[in-house]
Design a protein around this motif. Structure first.
Motif, PDB file in Angstrom:
ATOM      1  N   THR A 189       1.033  -1.431  -0.231  1.00  0.00           N
ATOM      2  CA  THR A 189      -0.499   0.094   0.201  1.00  0.00           C
ATOM      3  C   THR A 189       1.486   1.443  -0.475  1.00  0.00           C
ATOM      4  N   SER A 190       2.326   1.147   0.646  1.00  0.00           N
ATOM      5  CA  SER A 190       2.931   2.179   0.387  1.00  0.00           C
ATOM      6  C   SER A 190       4.522   1.964   0.481  1.00  0.00           C
ATOM      7  N   CYS A 191       5.267   2.666  -0.039  1.00  0.00           N
ATOM      8  CA  CYS A 191       7.120   2.304  -0.173  1.00  0.00           C
ATOM      9  C   CYS A 191       7.683   3.416  -0.347  1.00  0.00           C
ATOM     10  N   THR A 192       8.397   3.969   0.904  1.00  0.00           N
ATOM     11  CA  THR A 192       9.164   4.814   0.824  1.00  0.00           C
ATOM     12  C   THR A 192      10.770   4.504   0.867  1.00  0.00           C
ATOM     13  N   PRO A 193      11.515   5.466  -0.392  1.00  0.00           N
ATOM     14  CA  PRO A 193      11.240   5.966  -1.078  1.00  0.00           C
ATOM     15  C   PRO A 193      11.054   4.634  -1.907  1.00  0.00           C
ATOM     16  N   PRO A 194      10.251   5.221  -2.846  1.00  0.00           N
ATOM     17  CA  PRO A 194       8.801   4.204  -3.985  1.00  0.00           C
ATOM     18  C   PRO A 194      10.238   3.404  -4.907  1.00  0.00           C
ATOM     19  N   LEU A 195       9.976   2.343  -4.762  1.00  0.00           N
ATOM     20  CA  LEU A 195      10.546   1.622  -5.715  1.00  0.00           C
ATOM     21  C   LEU A 195       9.654   1.085  -7.317  1.00  0.00           C
ATOM     22  N   ASP A 196      10.104   1.613  -8.073  1.00  0.00           N
ATOM     23  CA  ASP A 196      10.007   0.967  -9.637  1.00  0.00           C
ATOM     24  C   ASP A 196       9.706  -0.971  -9.530  1.00  0.00           C
ATOM     25  N   CYS A 197      10.311  -0.960  -8.780  1.00  0.00           N
ATOM     26  CA  CYS A 197      10.735  -2.700  -9.025  1.00  0.00           C
ATOM     27  C   CYS A 197       9.244  -3.294  -8.163  1.00  0.00           C
ATOM     28  N   ILE A 198       8.145  -3.145  -7.138  1.00  0.00           N
ATOM     29  CA  ILE A 198       7.398  -3.038  -6.434  1.00  0.00           C
ATOM     30  C   ILE A 198       6.170  -3.657  -6.811  1.00  0.00           C
ATOM     31  N   ALA A 199       6.080  -3.661  -8.041  1.00  0.00           N
ATOM     32  CA  ALA A 199       4.790  -4.276  -8.617  1.00  0.00           C
ATOM     33  C   ALA A 199       5.395  -5.625  -9.932  1.00  0.00           C
ATOM     34  N   GLU A 200       6.557  -5.775  -9.722  1.00  0.00           N
ATOM     35  CA  GLU A 200       6.680  -6.934  -9.694  1.00  0.00           C
ATOM     36  C   GLU A 200       7.070  -8.487  -8.379  1.00  0.00           C
ATOM     37  N   PHE A 201       7.759  -7.642  -7.078  1.00  0.00           N
ATOM     38  CA  PHE A 201       8.081  -8.091  -6.419  1.00  0.00           C
ATOM     39  C   PHE A 201       6.292  -8.991  -5.579  1.00  0.00           C
ATOM     40  N   GLN A 202       5.550  -7.288  -5.634  1.00  0.00           N
ATOM     41  CA  GLN A 202       4.207  -8.333  -5.398  1.00  0.00           C
ATOM     42  C   GLN A 202       3.802  -9.056  -6.421  1.00  0.00           C
ATOM     43  N   GLN A 203       3.299  -8.953  -7.349  1.00  0.00           N
ATOM     44  CA  GLN A 203       2.996  -9.770  -8.032  1.00  0.00           C
ATOM     45  C   GLN A 203       3.690 -11.767  -7.969  1.00  0.00           C
ATOM     46  N   LYS A 204       5.059 -11.817  -7.784  1.00  0.00           N
ATOM     47  CA  LYS A 204       5.885 -12.509  -7.505  1.00  0.00           C
ATOM     48  C   LYS A 204       5.756 -13.120  -6.325  1.00  0.00           C
ATOM     49  N   VAL A 205       4.828 -12.486  -5.321  1.00  0.00           N
ATOM     50  CA  VAL A 205       4.980 -13.139  -3.774  1.00  0.00           C
ATOM     51  C   VAL A 205       3.642 -13.356  -3.732  1.00  0.00           C
ATOM     52  N   ARG A 206       2.371 -13.314  -4.559  1.00  0.00           N
ATOM     53  CA  ARG A 206       1.585 -13.217  -4.917  1.00  0.00           C
ATOM     54  C   ARG A 206       1.083 -15.155  -5.426  1.00  0.00           C
ATOM     55  N   GLU A 207       2.246 -14.934  -6.416  1.00  0.00           N
ATOM     56  CA  GLU A 207       2.108 -16.117  -7.567  1.00  0.00           C
ATOM     57  C   GLU A 207       3.233 -17.956  -6.151  1.00  0.00           C
ATOM     58  N   THR A 208       4.108 -17.241  -5.820  1.00  0.00           N
ATOM     59  CA  THR A 208       5.098 -18.679  -5.443  1.00  0.00           C
ATOM     60  C   THR A 208       5.192 -18.112  -3.454  1.00  0.00           C
ATOM     61  N   ASN A 209       4.402 -17.382  -3.410  1.00  0.00           N
ATOM     62  CA  ASN A 209       3.529 -17.092  -1.316  1.00  0.00           C
ATOM     63  C   ASN A 209       5.410 -17.350  -0.742  1.00  0.00           C
ATOM     64  N   ASN A 210       6.118 -17.094  -0.938  1.00  0.00           N
ATOM     65  CA  ASN A 210       7.292 -17.435  -0.802  1.00  0.00           C
ATOM     66  C   ASN A 210       7.748 -15.547   0.125  1.00  0.00           C
ATOM     67  N   PHE A 211       7.312 -15.418   0.973  1.00  0.00           N
ATOM     68  CA  PHE A 211       7.095 -14.195   1.487  1.00  0.00           C
ATOM     69  C   PHE A 211       8.540 -13.431   2.141  1.00  0.00           C
ATOM     70  N   SER A 212       9.705 -14.468   2.683  1.00  0.00           N
ATOM     71  CA  SER A 212      10.798 -14.186   2.177  1.00  0.00           C
ATOM     72  C   SER A 212      11.895 -13.556   1.863  1.00  0.00           C
ATOM     73  N   ALA A 213      11.857 -14.259   0.677  1.00  0.00           N
ATOM     74  CA  ALA A 213      12.378 -13.920  -0.534  1.00  0.00           C
ATOM     75  C   ALA A 213      12.050 -12.272  -1.029  1.00  0.00           C
ATOM     76  N   PHE A 214      10.240 -12.369  -1.015  1.00  0.00           N
ATOM     77  CA  PHE A 214      10.064 -11.093  -1.589  1.00  0.00           C
ATOM     78  C   PHE A 214      10.330  -9.794  -0.342  1.00  0.00           C
ATOM     79  N   VAL A 215      11.027  -9.997   1.226  1.00  0.00           N
ATOM     80  CA  VAL A 215      10.924  -9.258   2.025  1.00  0.00           C
ATOM     81  C   VAL A 215      12.258  -8.622   1.408  1.00  0.00           C
ATOM     82  N   ALA A 216      13.396  -9.882   1.535  1.00  0.00           N
ATOM     83  CA  ALA A 216      14.056  -9.742   0.829  1.00  0.00           C
ATOM     84  C   ALA A 216      15.283  -8.736  -0.535  1.00  0.00           C
ATOM     85  N   ASN A 217      14.542  -9.295  -1.468  1.00  0.00           N
ATOM     86  CA  ASN A 217      14.145  -8.627  -2.376  1.00  0.00           C
ATOM     87  C   ASN A 217      14.083  -6.914  -2.510  1.00  0.00           C
TER      88      ASN A 217
END
Length: 228
Positions: A189-217
């Motif tokens: 819902t928010s990202c400071t400072p903004p990241l261009d790749c946040i939408a890509e990471f969000q879609q990937k965590v929805r597909e893999t459900n790998n939350f730790s990798a999502f946070v690390a990325n």
């Protein structure tokens, strides 16, 4: 052969002597002939003794030649046996060299197998270690996921604050907020400072459900952004 030749010469000599005495009788008188005959008999005895001596010597020489031939044959046989033994020794040496080479090849093969086995053990150990670490990360991820779901159950969103990202300003916060939408999916819902790749990471965590990798990325993306 030498003995036969000498006997032929003696017979020829006696024949010539008889012819000589026949001619002598026709030329000289009885007294002179008798003297000559006595001389002849003496010569014949001398010749006979000499002939026997020569004959005996020739026989000894023939025996000596036979002995020499016998010794020569024996030496030849011994030489052949030595040659055969030498060939046999050469063959044994060749077989020993082949066995030594085979032994060396076998030793090298065993050493190669040992090295290959050690490499496989190292690979297996490395894989086991990686698997163990992966299981540990998965367990941590599951625990983290349970905690996140618990937080989401108590609140509608979860905020992540990272520090020690910017080496110039270690206390500077890098923040993103995560919630679960009506469809039950993760949503930033928010990202400071903004990241261009946040939408890509969000879609990937929805597909893999790998939350730790999502946070690390996301943390890696913040770190890369700090160097720009």
């Amino acid at each position: 052969m030498a003995n036969i030749k000498t006997e032929d010469e003696i017979i020829l000599f006696e024949r010539e002597m008889k012819e000589f005495w026949t001619k002598l009788k026709s030329i000289y008188g009885p007294e002179q002939v008798n003297q000559t005959l006595a001389l002849r008999d003496s010569c014949k005895e001398s010749i006979k003794a000499l002939s026997e001596k020569w004959s005996k010597k020739l026989k000894e020489e023939d025996l000596m030649i036979d002995k020499i031939h016998e010794y020569s044959n024996e030496i030849l046989q011994q030489s052949q046996r030595v040659s055969e033994n030498q060939e046999h020794l050469t063959e044994i040496k060749s077989n020993l060299n082949q066995e030594e080479e085979q032994k060396k090849e076998l030793t090298d093969s065993i050493q190669e197998l040992k090295e290959e086995l050690m490499k496989k053990k190292e690979i297996i150990s490395s894989k086991n270690k990686a698997t163990k670490e992966r299981v540990e990360r998965l367990c941590k991820s599951k625990v983290l996921l349970v905690l996140i779901l618990l937080v989401f159950a108590l609140d509608e969103q979860l905020q992540f604050i990272f520090r020690h990202i910017d080496h110039k300003d270690p206390d500077k916060p890098y923040v993103f907020t995560l919630s679960i939408n009506e469809q039950g999916d993760y949503e930033v819902t928010s990202c400071t400072p903004p990241l261009d790749c946040i939408a890509e990471f969000q879609q990937k965590v929805r597909e893999t459900n790998n939350f730790s990798a999502f946070v690390a990325n996301i943390r890696k993306a913040f770190t890369a952004l700090s160097y720009k």
